[in-house]
Design an enzyme around this catalytic site. Structure first.
Site: not given
Length: 389
Positions: A178, A206, A237
Site C-alpha cells: 500500500s 489494493h 476501496k
C-alpha cells in the site's frame, strides 16, 4: 494525561503533527475540504463507486426492506439472506470455493490469522506487510519470522531452516503493497509454499478491483486460482463501500464462522452496505470500463511525473508515491500542495520507515486528464520551490 500532552508536543516539535481534514461531500475527484474545492489524490475510491448512483439506489432499497442495522452478530440473528447472498457473489466473482464477509479488512486480518494458526505453527511475513497483518500476527499464538521485502531467497532460507520444527507454516503477503504500489512475487511464493508444504495467505486490499480481469485481484492477475489458501480483500476501496472478505475453501469458511472473533463478537455488516456491494460486483461483471479508465489515468499520471524527474519508487499500480525522505519536509510539502488546491497525504514514520517519507498519490477512474494535468503542474511547481525535484 500529561504524558499524552508530552507525546503530542513531541509530534509538533518533529513537524509531523496534523489535524484531521474534514470532507464536506462525497469522496470524488474534486472534494470540498475544509471549505475549499481541491483535487483529491488521497482516496482509495479507485473506481468511483463510493457515490455511484447504482450503489446508492441499492443501499436505499435495502434500508427500506431491512432497516439500517443487522441487529446482531452473524452467529445469532444478524445473518440475513443478503449477507449469505453477498458471500456467494464474492466467491463466484473471485473464482473461489467460498467466501465470508467481515466488518472490515482490518477485522479480517485480526480475526483470520489467529483462527487458523496456533502455538504449534509458524507464520512467515513480508517486512512491509500492512499494519493489520502485523496486529493479526501478534494476536496469534504461533511463532513468527519476517523476511526482507519480496526477498524470495530470504523466504526460502527461513523455510529451509524452520519448516520441520512446526506443524503448519503460513506465508503471509500483501498482494499490492500500500505504501509503494509494487506487487508481491506471488508465483514464486506459491511455488515455495508447495515445495515446503506451507499455506499461503494474500491480503489483496489494493489489488481487489484493480488487478486482474474486471478487478478480480492479484491471484487472477497471476492466474493462480485454487493455489492460494486464504485471499483477503476489502470492500471499502475499489468496491467503494465498507467491509472485508476472506475467500478460500468451504472448510475455511465453516471454521471462521466458528472461530473468527470479529464475526462472533461484533454486529454484522449493515444490510444496505451488503446490497451496495452486490451491485458493485454486478457492475464489474458487466464491463471492464471502470478498471480500464483507472489504469489509463494511472499510466498517464505516472508518465507525467517520471518525465518531470520525480522518484516514484517501484510502483506497478495506481498507487504512486513521490519520494521526499525527511519527515518534516514531507508534511510541509503536503500542506503546501493543499493550499494550492491539491490534496495528497504525506506518509511518514511510523507508517513507513524513518527517512522514507513520501506523498502518496492515489489516482482514480473519476479523474479527468485536465484535472491530472493541473495536479501535476501544481506538484511540480511546489516541488521545485522546495528543492524536492
Amino acid at each position: 494525561m500529561s504524558h499524552l500532552d508530552e507525546k503530542i508536543n513531541e509530534l509538533k516539535e518533529l513537524g509531523v503533527y496534523r489535524k484531521l481534514p474534514i470532507n464536506e461531500g462525497p469522496c470524488e475527484a474534486v472534494i470540498k475540504l475544509n471549505g475549499k474545492d481541491v483535487i483529491n489524490l488521497s482516496s482509495n475510491n479507485y473506481l468511483g463507486f463510493a457515490s455511484h448512483p447504482r450503489l446508492k439506489k441499492a443501499a436505499i432499497d435495502a434500508i427500506e426492506k431491512y432497516g439500517v442495522g443487522a441487529g446482531a452478530v452473524r452467529t445469532i440473528v444478524g445473518n440475513m439472506d443478503i449477507h449469505e447472498e453477498l458471500d456467494q457473489v464474492i466467491a463466484k466473482f473471485k473464482h473461489e470455493e467460498a467466501a465470508v464477509v467481515f466488518q472490515s479488512g482490518f477485522a479480517c486480518n485480526a480475526g483470520v490469522i489467529q483462527a487458523i494458526t496456533d502455538e504449534k505453527d509458524l507464520i512467515i511475513s513480508d517486512e512491509l506487510n500492512h499494519a493489520s497483518i502485523i496486529d493479526g500476527v501478534r494476536l496469534s499464538k504461533a511463532a513468527r519470522a519476517v523476511y526482507k521485502h519480496s526477498d524470495m531467497v530470504g523466504l526460502e532460507n527461513i523455510l529451509k531452516e524452520k519448516r520441520d520444527q512446526y506443524k503448519e507454516v503460513l506465508i503471509i503477503t500483501d498482494g499490492v503493497f500500500s505504501m509503494d504500489g509494487d506487487i508481491a512475487k506471488l508465483p514464486e511464493i506459491v511455488k515455495l509454499a508447495k515445495k515446503y508444504k506451507a499455506m499461503t495467505y494474500v491480503d489483496d486490499a489494493h489489488g481487489s478491483g484493480v488487478l486482474g480481469k474486471s478487478g478480480r485481484g492479484t491471484v487472477d492477475h497471476f492466474n493462480l486460482h485454487g493455489q492460494v489458501d486464504f485471499i483477503i480483500g476489502t470492500l471499502s476501496k475499489a468496491i467503494g463501500v465498507v467491509g472485508g472478505y476472506v475467500c478460500g475453501s468451504n472448510a475455511s469458511r465453516e471454521w471462521l464462522l466458528h472461530r473468527g472473533r470479529p464475526l462472533l463478537f461484533s454486529t454484522a455488516m449493515m444490510p444496505s452496505a451488503a446490497a451496495a456491494i452486490i451491485e458493485a460486483f454486478k457492475m464489474l461483471e458487466e464491463s471492464t470500463e471502470y478498471t480500464d479508465k483507472l489504469w489509463d489515468n494511472a499510466k498517464y499520471f505516472k508518465n507525467k511525473l517520471t518525465a518531470l524527474g520525480f522518484d516514484i519508487g517501484h510502483s506497478e499500480t495506481p498507487i504512486t508515491p513521490i519520494m521526499v525522505g525527511e519527515e518534516s519536509k514531507t508534511v510541509e510539502f503536503s500542506k503546501a500542495l493543499l493550499t494550492r488546491g491539491v490534496y495528497v497525504s504525506g506518509i511518514v514514520f511510523p507508517t513507513v520507515q524513518k527517512g522514507k517519507g513520501r506523498i502518496r498519490c492515489m489516482v482514480s477512474a473519476l479523474h479527468t486528464k485536465k484535472q491530472l494535468d493541473e495536479a501535476v503542474s501544481i506538484i511540480y511547481q511546489t516541488a521545485k520551490e522546495m528543492n524536492i525535484v
